[in-house]
Enzyme design. Structure first.
Site, PDB file in Angstrom:
ATOM      1  N   HIS A 113       0.818  -1.221   0.000  1.00  0.00           N
ATOM      2  CA  HIS A 113       0.000   0.000   0.000  1.00  0.00           C
ATOM      3  C   HIS A 113       0.855   1.276   0.000  1.00  0.00           C
ATOM      4  O   HIS A 113       0.321   2.364  -0.183  1.00  0.00           O
ATOM      5  CB  HIS A 113      -0.931   0.026   1.217  1.00  0.00           C
ATOM      6  CG  HIS A 113      -1.958  -1.060   1.206  1.00  0.00           C
ATOM      7  ND1 HIS A 113      -2.845  -1.232   0.164  1.00  0.00           N
ATOM      8  CD2 HIS A 113      -2.248  -2.054   2.099  1.00  0.00           C
ATOM      9  CE1 HIS A 113      -3.633  -2.281   0.413  1.00  0.00           C
ATOM     10  NE2 HIS A 113      -3.284  -2.792   1.582  1.00  0.00           N
ATOM     11  N   ASP A 115      -2.578 -10.516  -2.446  1.00  0.00           N
ATOM     12  CA  ASP A 115      -3.172 -10.071  -1.176  1.00  0.00           C
ATOM     13  C   ASP A 115      -4.662  -9.784  -1.415  1.00  0.00           C
ATOM     14  O   ASP A 115      -5.060  -9.460  -2.539  1.00  0.00           O
ATOM     15  CB  ASP A 115      -2.449  -8.797  -0.711  1.00  0.00           C
ATOM     16  CG  ASP A 115      -2.869  -8.330   0.666  1.00  0.00           C
ATOM     17  OD1 ASP A 115      -2.160  -8.637   1.627  1.00  0.00           O
ATOM     18  OD2 ASP A 115      -3.921  -7.644   0.779  1.00  0.00           O
ATOM     19  N   HIS A 124      -6.259  -7.257  -0.598  1.00  0.00           N
ATOM     20  CA  HIS A 124      -6.480  -5.837  -0.909  1.00  0.00           C
ATOM     21  C   HIS A 124      -5.711  -5.406  -2.159  1.00  0.00           C
ATOM     22  O   HIS A 124      -4.638  -5.931  -2.448  1.00  0.00           O
ATOM     23  CB  HIS A 124      -6.021  -4.973   0.276  1.00  0.00           C
ATOM     24  CG  HIS A 124      -6.709  -5.304   1.555  1.00  0.00           C
ATOM     25  ND1 HIS A 124      -6.150  -6.141   2.499  1.00  0.00           N
ATOM     26  CD2 HIS A 124      -7.920  -4.927   2.044  1.00  0.00           C
ATOM     27  CE1 HIS A 124      -6.983  -6.259   3.526  1.00  0.00           C
ATOM     28  NE2 HIS A 124      -8.063  -5.529   3.273  1.00  0.00           N
TER      29      HIS A 124
HETATM   30  C1  SP5 Z   1      -1.244  -5.119   3.855  1.00  0.00           C
HETATM   31  C2  SP5 Z   1      -2.717  -5.159   4.145  1.00  0.00           C
HETATM   32  O1  SP5 Z   1      -3.328  -6.218   4.024  1.00  0.00           O
HETATM   33  N1  SP5 Z   1      -3.301  -4.038   4.590  1.00  0.00           N
HETATM   34  C3  SP5 Z   1      -4.684  -3.995   4.858  1.00  0.00           C
HETATM   35  C4  SP5 Z   1      -5.132  -2.724   5.437  1.00  0.00           C
HETATM   36  C5  SP5 Z   1      -6.599  -2.747   5.718  1.00  0.00           C
HETATM   37  N2  SP5 Z   1      -6.989  -1.714   6.593  1.00  0.00           N
HETATM   38  C6  SP5 Z   1      -8.402  -1.542   6.788  1.00  0.00           C
HETATM   39  C7  SP5 Z   1      -8.920  -2.532   7.776  1.00  0.00           C
HETATM   40  C8  SP5 Z   1     -10.317  -2.260   8.159  1.00  0.00           C
HETATM   41  C9  SP5 Z   1     -10.682  -3.198   9.264  1.00  0.00           C
HETATM   42  N3  SP5 Z   1     -12.076  -3.324   9.377  1.00  0.00           N
HETATM   43  C10 SP5 Z   1     -12.452  -4.434  10.205  1.00  0.00           C
HETATM   44  C11 SP5 Z   1     -13.806  -4.909   9.862  1.00  0.00           C
HETATM   45  C12 SP5 Z   1     -13.966  -6.321  10.323  1.00  0.00           C
HETATM   46  N4  SP5 Z   1     -15.245  -6.810   9.987  1.00  0.00           N
HETATM   47 ZN    ZN Z   2      -4.329  -7.135   2.584  1.00  0.00          ZN
END
Ligand code: SP5
Ligand code: ZN
Length: 350
Positions: A164, A198, A200
């Site tokens: 990211h 990944d 994301h």
């Molecule tokens: C490297 C990587 O995988 N980074 C991911 C970053 C994601 N950040 C946002 C996470 C939002 C968490 N929300 C939790 C909801 C659970 N239901």
């Molecule tokens: Zn991720």
């Protein structure tokens, strides 16, 4: 016996990577336990150390300043280094995020961290710089182990993750873009394909190479309409200028399982490899596609990573595998081992 076959897979990790301990993050106003824990790295280490005949675990020795400069604006490291002087128990959570074109910022002021950061889950403390730099050092050493021909595949236990982070931006638990650093080291030797598996979208990697055609970036991920990083990762983002058609985003619905995932790989990735003819593959290996991952929305099982590893091996490319996400610590080590075994079980030399 054919060359290479009896060799162990090089794995890189530095213990200073464990000093970075984000405790919580803000997610839409909720204070939640930070998913990017040290137990993730420990789970992977345990799994690597349980297979000493397969893996050769080493610590990177060189602090990778030059390699970092190859990708990142120096302001980022100025900011991270400034955070080194924070008291041990203090963490900087940026909370003001200006629209970039309207502001200038001074990276020697920690209060300006929000200029460089794009979310509220990626805090800075006194250990962040060292952990992120050693994580990048793992990427550098992994790249070298493959580029020198020592090993067909090597694995960097990069933590914190990287995909990211952009040229001068950080977020999504990522501070330095390990995969971009790896690809940049390789590109003078030939075309590089970065495949990001990944859960994301790898927005940092995409933006770094968006206007380039010697590094092809592909990311398979949950639809950013619903998932982080929200503002990019859509399928119509295809690269720009000479980089046009050298970026590919593949979104897949919530609940995507191993079978569907393999179909995507066969249908979408094989043709790219055939056409682009990369000399190297950098794999952004996230495991937040796992069925019980607390953040991701796919439904892959441990055995599916073995199949993915086999698919990757079959491409026949020198492969740099770098750790990205994956937040169910107890299964993470097992899943990493499954992917790497899938690669190693494929018989390259028959
Ligand atoms: C490297 C990587 O995988 N980074 C991911 C970053 C994601 N950040 C946002 C996470 C939002 C968490 N929300 C939790 C909801 C659970 N239901
Ligand atoms: Zn991720």
């Amino acid at each position: 016996m054919p060359a290479n076959k009896s060799k162990k897979t090089p794995v890189f990790f530095h213990t200073d990577q464990l000093n970075h301990k984000p405790l919580f993050e803000w997610a839409f106003g909720q204070k939640i336990k930070h998913p990017e824990t040290t137990s993730r790295a420990e789970s992977i280490l345990k799994s690597i150390q349980a297979n000493p005949a397969t893996y050769d675990l080493r610590a990177p020795k060189r602090f990778p300043l030059d390699a970092i400069k190859g990708i990142h604006n120096t302001e980022l490291s100025v900011l991270y280094k400034r955070a080194k002087s924070l008291p041990k128990d203090k963490t900087m959570y940026p909370s003001v995020f200006p629209k970039r074109d309207l502001r200038t910022a001074d990276p020697t002021r920690l209060q300006h961290a929000g200029y460089y950061c794009f979310d509220s889950g990626t805090p800075l403390n006194s250990t962040t710089w060292s952990a992120a730099a050693w994580s990048a050092a793992c990427a550098v050493e992994t790249t070298k182990a493959v580029a020198t021909g020592e090993s067909k595949m090597a694995y960097g236990l990069c933590r914190p993750p990287g995909h990211h982070a952009g040229e001068s931006t950080f977020g999504g638990y990522c501070y330095l873009n390990n995969a971009a650093i790896a690809a940049h080291l390789l590109r003078s030797q030939g075309r590089v394909l970065i495949l990001d598996i990944d859960f994301h979208h790898g927005n940092g990697t995409q933006s770094i190479f968006y206007k380039n055609k010697d590094v092809f970036t592909v990311s398979i991920h949950g639809d950013p309409k619903d998932y982080f990083p929200f503002y990019c990762g859509h399928e119509n983002e295809r690269g720009e200028g000479i980089g046009k058609n050298h970026n590919l985003n593949i979104t897949s619905p919530t609940g995507t399982d191993g079978q569907e995932y393999m179909r995507i790989l066969q249908k979408k990735i094989l043709p790219i490899v055939k056409k682009f003819q990369p000399k190297f593959l950098v794999l952004c290996a996230g495991f937040d596609t796992y069925v019980s991952d607390p953040i991701g929305g796919f439904a892959l099982e441990t055995e599916d990573y073995h199949d993915i590893g086999g698919f990757i091996a079959k491409l026949g490319l020198p492969t740099i595998v770098l750790q990205e996400g994956g937040y169910e610590a107890k299964s993470l080590g097992r899943n990493v081992h499954s992917l790497l075994s899938g690669f190693n079980d494929f018989k390259h030399y028959l």
